[in-house]
Structures are given as C-alpha cells and as structure tokens.
Motif scaffolding. Structure first.
Motif, PDB file in Angstrom:
ATOM      1  N   ILE A  54       0.836  -1.202   0.000  1.00  0.00           N
ATOM      2  CA  ILE A  54       0.000   0.000   0.000  1.00  0.00           C
ATOM      3  C   ILE A  54       0.869   1.249   0.000  1.00  0.00           C
ATOM      4  CG2 ILE A  54      -1.721   1.295   1.325  1.00  0.00           C
ATOM      5  CD1 ILE A  54      -2.644  -1.416   2.454  1.00  0.00           C
ATOM      6  N   GLY A  55       0.523   2.197  -0.850  1.00  0.00           N
ATOM      7  CA  GLY A  55       1.184   3.493  -0.849  1.00  0.00           C
ATOM      8  C   GLY A  55       2.540   3.535  -1.512  1.00  0.00           C
ATOM      9  N   GLN A  56       2.905   2.512  -2.240  1.00  0.00           N
ATOM     10  CA  GLN A  56       4.209   2.477  -2.906  1.00  0.00           C
ATOM     11  C   GLN A  56       4.058   2.190  -4.398  1.00  0.00           C
ATOM     12  OE1 GLN A  56       7.117   3.232  -1.524  1.00  0.00           O
ATOM     13  NE2 GLN A  56       6.229   3.548   0.486  1.00  0.00           N
ATOM     14  N   GLU A  57       3.011   2.733  -4.990  1.00  0.00           N
ATOM     15  CA  GLU A  57       2.759   2.472  -6.406  1.00  0.00           C
ATOM     16  C   GLU A  57       3.911   2.928  -7.286  1.00  0.00           C
ATOM     17  OE1 GLU A  57       0.462   3.922  -4.375  1.00  0.00           O
ATOM     18  OE2 GLU A  57      -0.844   2.170  -4.187  1.00  0.00           O
ATOM     19  N   HIS A  58       4.606   3.985  -6.876  1.00  0.00           N
ATOM     20  CA  HIS A  58       5.746   4.472  -7.658  1.00  0.00           C
ATOM     21  C   HIS A  58       6.902   3.467  -7.652  1.00  0.00           C
ATOM     22  CE1 HIS A  58       6.608   5.693  -3.537  1.00  0.00           C
ATOM     23  NE2 HIS A  58       7.881   5.777  -3.878  1.00  0.00           N
ATOM     24  N   VAL A  59       6.858   2.504  -6.758  1.00  0.00           N
ATOM     25  CA  VAL A  59       7.863   1.444  -6.706  1.00  0.00           C
ATOM     26  C   VAL A  59       7.322   0.169  -7.349  1.00  0.00           C
ATOM     27  CG1 VAL A  59       9.199  -0.047  -5.161  1.00  0.00           C
ATOM     28  CG2 VAL A  59       8.916   2.369  -4.616  1.00  0.00           C
ATOM     29  N   THR A  60       6.113  -0.211  -6.975  1.00  0.00           N
ATOM     30  CA  THR A  60       5.579  -1.501  -7.412  1.00  0.00           C
ATOM     31  C   THR A  60       5.207  -1.527  -8.894  1.00  0.00           C
ATOM     32  OG1 THR A  60       3.349  -0.892  -6.682  1.00  0.00           O
ATOM     33  CG2 THR A  60       4.736  -2.063  -5.112  1.00  0.00           C
ATOM     34  N   GLU A  61       4.650  -0.457  -9.414  1.00  0.00           N
ATOM     35  CA  GLU A  61       4.230  -0.446 -10.823  1.00  0.00           C
ATOM     36  C   GLU A  61       5.403  -0.649 -11.788  1.00  0.00           C
ATOM     37  OE1 GLU A  61       1.281  -0.623 -12.259  1.00  0.00           O
ATOM     38  OE2 GLU A  61       0.391  -0.766 -10.268  1.00  0.00           O
ATOM     39  N   PRO A  62       6.516   0.095 -11.646  1.00  0.00           N
ATOM     40  CA  PRO A  62       7.641  -0.158 -12.566  1.00  0.00           C
ATOM     41  C   PRO A  62       8.214  -1.573 -12.441  1.00  0.00           C
ATOM     42  CG  PRO A  62       7.932   1.943 -11.455  1.00  0.00           C
ATOM     43  CD  PRO A  62       6.770   1.261 -10.798  1.00  0.00           C
ATOM     44  N   LEU A  63       8.238  -2.111 -11.235  1.00  0.00           N
ATOM     45  CA  LEU A  63       8.750  -3.473 -11.063  1.00  0.00           C
ATOM     46  C   LEU A  63       7.817  -4.488 -11.717  1.00  0.00           C
ATOM     47  CD1 LEU A  63      10.024  -3.344  -7.370  1.00  0.00           C
ATOM     48  CD2 LEU A  63      11.401  -3.422  -9.457  1.00  0.00           C
ATOM     49  N   MET A  64       6.521  -4.318 -11.534  1.00  0.00           N
ATOM     50  CA  MET A  64       5.563  -5.241 -12.152  1.00  0.00           C
ATOM     51  C   MET A  64       5.605  -5.122 -13.671  1.00  0.00           C
ATOM     52  SD  MET A  64       2.357  -5.270  -9.418  1.00  0.00           S
ATOM     53  CE  MET A  64       1.313  -4.488 -10.540  1.00  0.00           C
ATOM     54  N   THR A  65       5.749  -3.917 -14.187  1.00  0.00           N
ATOM     55  CA  THR A  65       5.838  -3.721 -15.631  1.00  0.00           C
ATOM     56  C   THR A  65       7.092  -4.389 -16.190  1.00  0.00           C
ATOM     57  OG1 THR A  65       4.636  -1.638 -15.466  1.00  0.00           O
ATOM     58  CG2 THR A  65       5.931  -1.988 -17.464  1.00  0.00           C
ATOM     59  N   ALA A  66       8.206  -4.237 -15.507  1.00  0.00           N
ATOM     60  CA  ALA A  66       9.453  -4.873 -15.951  1.00  0.00           C
ATOM     61  C   ALA A  66       9.308  -6.392 -15.963  1.00  0.00           C
ATOM     62  CB  ALA A  66      10.603  -4.461 -15.037  1.00  0.00           C
ATOM     63  N   SER A 104       9.619  -5.047  -0.591  1.00  0.00           N
ATOM     64  CA  SER A 104       9.637  -4.981  -2.054  1.00  0.00           C
ATOM     65  C   SER A 104      10.714  -5.889  -2.632  1.00  0.00           C
ATOM     66  CB  SER A 104       9.866  -3.542  -2.519  1.00  0.00           C
ATOM     67  OG  SER A 104       8.798  -2.720  -2.131  1.00  0.00           O
ATOM     68  N   ALA A 105      11.876  -5.914  -2.014  1.00  0.00           N
ATOM     69  CA  ALA A 105      12.963  -6.766  -2.496  1.00  0.00           C
ATOM     70  C   ALA A 105      12.603  -8.244  -2.361  1.00  0.00           C
ATOM     71  CB  ALA A 105      14.247  -6.457  -1.734  1.00  0.00           C
ATOM     72  N   ARG A 106      11.952  -8.609  -1.264  1.00  0.00           N
ATOM     73  CA  ARG A 106      11.564 -10.006  -1.070  1.00  0.00           C
ATOM     74  C   ARG A 106      10.481 -10.429  -2.064  1.00  0.00           C
ATOM     75  NH1 ARG A 106      13.201 -12.180   3.860  1.00  0.00           N
ATOM     76  NH2 ARG A 106      11.361 -13.474   4.083  1.00  0.00           N
ATOM     77  N   ILE A 107       9.544  -9.546  -2.343  1.00  0.00           N
ATOM     78  CA  ILE A 107       8.511  -9.863  -3.333  1.00  0.00           C
ATOM     79  C   ILE A 107       9.146  -9.999  -4.715  1.00  0.00           C
ATOM     80  CG2 ILE A 107       6.439  -9.025  -4.500  1.00  0.00           C
ATOM     81  CD1 ILE A 107       5.664  -7.677  -1.814  1.00  0.00           C
ATOM     82  N   LEU A 108      10.069  -9.107  -5.047  1.00  0.00           N
ATOM     83  CA  LEU A 108      10.758  -9.198  -6.330  1.00  0.00           C
ATOM     84  C   LEU A 108      11.523 -10.517  -6.440  1.00  0.00           C
ATOM     85  CD1 LEU A 108      11.559  -7.916  -9.023  1.00  0.00           C
ATOM     86  CD2 LEU A 108      13.459  -6.807  -7.833  1.00  0.00           C
ATOM     87  N   ALA A 109      12.182 -10.925  -5.375  1.00  0.00           N
ATOM     88  CA  ALA A 109      12.907 -12.202  -5.381  1.00  0.00           C
ATOM     89  C   ALA A 109      11.951 -13.368  -5.604  1.00  0.00           C
ATOM     90  CB  ALA A 109      13.659 -12.377  -4.066  1.00  0.00           C
ATOM     91  N   ARG A 110      10.795 -13.321  -4.958  1.00  0.00           N
ATOM     92  CA  ARG A 110       9.805 -14.387  -5.161  1.00  0.00           C
ATOM     93  C   ARG A 110       9.304 -14.400  -6.598  1.00  0.00           C
ATOM     94  NH1 ARG A 110       5.190 -13.961  -1.094  1.00  0.00           N
ATOM     95  NH2 ARG A 110       4.656 -15.979  -1.948  1.00  0.00           N
ATOM     96  N   CYS A 111       9.070 -13.227  -7.172  1.00  0.00           N
ATOM     97  CA  CYS A 111       8.598 -13.139  -8.557  1.00  0.00           C
ATOM     98  C   CYS A 111       9.627 -13.700  -9.533  1.00  0.00           C
ATOM     99  CB  CYS A 111       8.293 -11.688  -8.923  1.00  0.00           C
ATOM    100  SG  CYS A 111       6.855 -10.992  -8.106  1.00  0.00           S
ATOM    101  N   LEU A 112      10.885 -13.399  -9.307  1.00  0.00           N
ATOM    102  CA  LEU A 112      11.941 -13.846 -10.221  1.00  0.00           C
ATOM    103  C   LEU A 112      12.256 -15.329 -10.079  1.00  0.00           C
ATOM    104  CD1 LEU A 112      14.378 -10.825  -9.918  1.00  0.00           C
ATOM    105  CD2 LEU A 112      12.989 -11.447 -11.905  1.00  0.00           C
ATOM    106  N   ASN A 113      12.104 -15.877  -8.886  1.00  0.00           N
ATOM    107  CA  ASN A 113      12.475 -17.270  -8.637  1.00  0.00           C
ATOM    108  C   ASN A 113      11.293 -18.229  -8.644  1.00  0.00           C
ATOM    109  OD1 ASN A 113      15.388 -17.068  -8.160  1.00  0.00           O
ATOM    110  ND2 ASN A 113      14.752 -15.716  -6.509  1.00  0.00           N
ATOM    111  N   PRO A 158       9.580 -15.953 -14.370  1.00  0.00           N
ATOM    112  CA  PRO A 158       9.451 -14.577 -13.894  1.00  0.00           C
ATOM    113  C   PRO A 158       8.034 -14.071 -14.155  1.00  0.00           C
ATOM    114  CG  PRO A 158      11.482 -14.831 -15.118  1.00  0.00           C
ATOM    115  CD  PRO A 158      10.693 -16.111 -15.290  1.00  0.00           C
ATOM    116  N   THR A 159       7.345 -13.750 -13.095  1.00  0.00           N
ATOM    117  CA  THR A 159       5.960 -13.308 -13.179  1.00  0.00           C
ATOM    118  C   THR A 159       5.755 -12.139 -12.235  1.00  0.00           C
ATOM    119  OG1 THR A 159       3.673 -13.992 -12.822  1.00  0.00           O
ATOM    120  CG2 THR A 159       5.319 -15.073 -11.474  1.00  0.00           C
ATOM    121  N   ASP A 160       4.768 -11.302 -12.505  1.00  0.00           N
ATOM    122  CA  ASP A 160       4.545 -10.144 -11.634  1.00  0.00           C
ATOM    123  C   ASP A 160       3.767 -10.501 -10.373  1.00  0.00           C
ATOM    124  OD1 ASP A 160       2.190 -10.573 -13.004  1.00  0.00           O
ATOM    125  OD2 ASP A 160       1.711  -8.450 -13.202  1.00  0.00           O
ATOM    126  N   THR A 161       3.261 -11.736 -10.303  1.00  0.00           N
ATOM    127  CA  THR A 161       2.567 -12.214  -9.106  1.00  0.00           C
ATOM    128  C   THR A 161       3.076 -13.612  -8.774  1.00  0.00           C
ATOM    129  OG1 THR A 161       0.599 -10.991  -9.792  1.00  0.00           O
ATOM    130  CG2 THR A 161       0.318 -12.634  -8.063  1.00  0.00           C
TER     131      THR A 161
END
Length: 87
Positions: free
Chosen positions: A21-33, A56-65, A70-73
C-alpha cells in the motif's frame, strides 16, 4: 507452553506487489518490468526505515524465482516461493 512471538512487520508483510500500500511508484515499474521480461541486472532499494525496502525486495525475489517463471505475481505454492516467504 511455548508461545512463539513474531514481529508484526513479519506477520503482516505483504505477499505480492498488489498488497503493498502506498508504494505504487515502486511496485508499478517493477511489475511492468516483470510483465515485459525487461528486468534489470540490479535494483537499489533505498529510503527511510519502514518504507518497504525489504518487503519490495523479497517480493521481487519471489517473482523472479517462482517456478511459473518470472511473473509479476508469485504463485506462493512452489518450493521457491514458500522458502522465500518463510525468510
């Protein structure tokens, strides 16, 4: 009786970018990538304490692994997702 205590920041840590919540400026570019398969070789998460850098870093790691590729969810059920969620 053994009472296990878990810190609130671990108990209520979001599991996906949609839950952050409240970090769309971080999550949106990561999900788009992730959606476009254009993930950079490194990301620098910076900011004040408690703003969601580790989450955010842990979610990104889960998405990549994730076993689904590699998926955004992240699926949350494959061994990689389960292990990374555990910490």
């Amino acid at each position: 009786m053994t009472a296990t205590t878990t810190a609130l920041y671990r108990r209520y840590r979001p599991d996906s970018f949609a839950d952050v919540i409240g970090q769309e400026h971080v999550t949106e570019p990561l999900m788009t990538a992730l959606r476009k398969n254009r993930v950079n070789h490194a990301y620098l998460f910076s900011g004040p304490r408690g703003c969601g850098k580790t989450t955010s870093a842990r979610i990104l790691a889960r998405c990549l692994n994730c076993a689904q590729g590699p998926t955004d969810t992240p699926c949350g059920t494959c061994p990689s997702c389960v292990e990374l969620a555990r910490g």
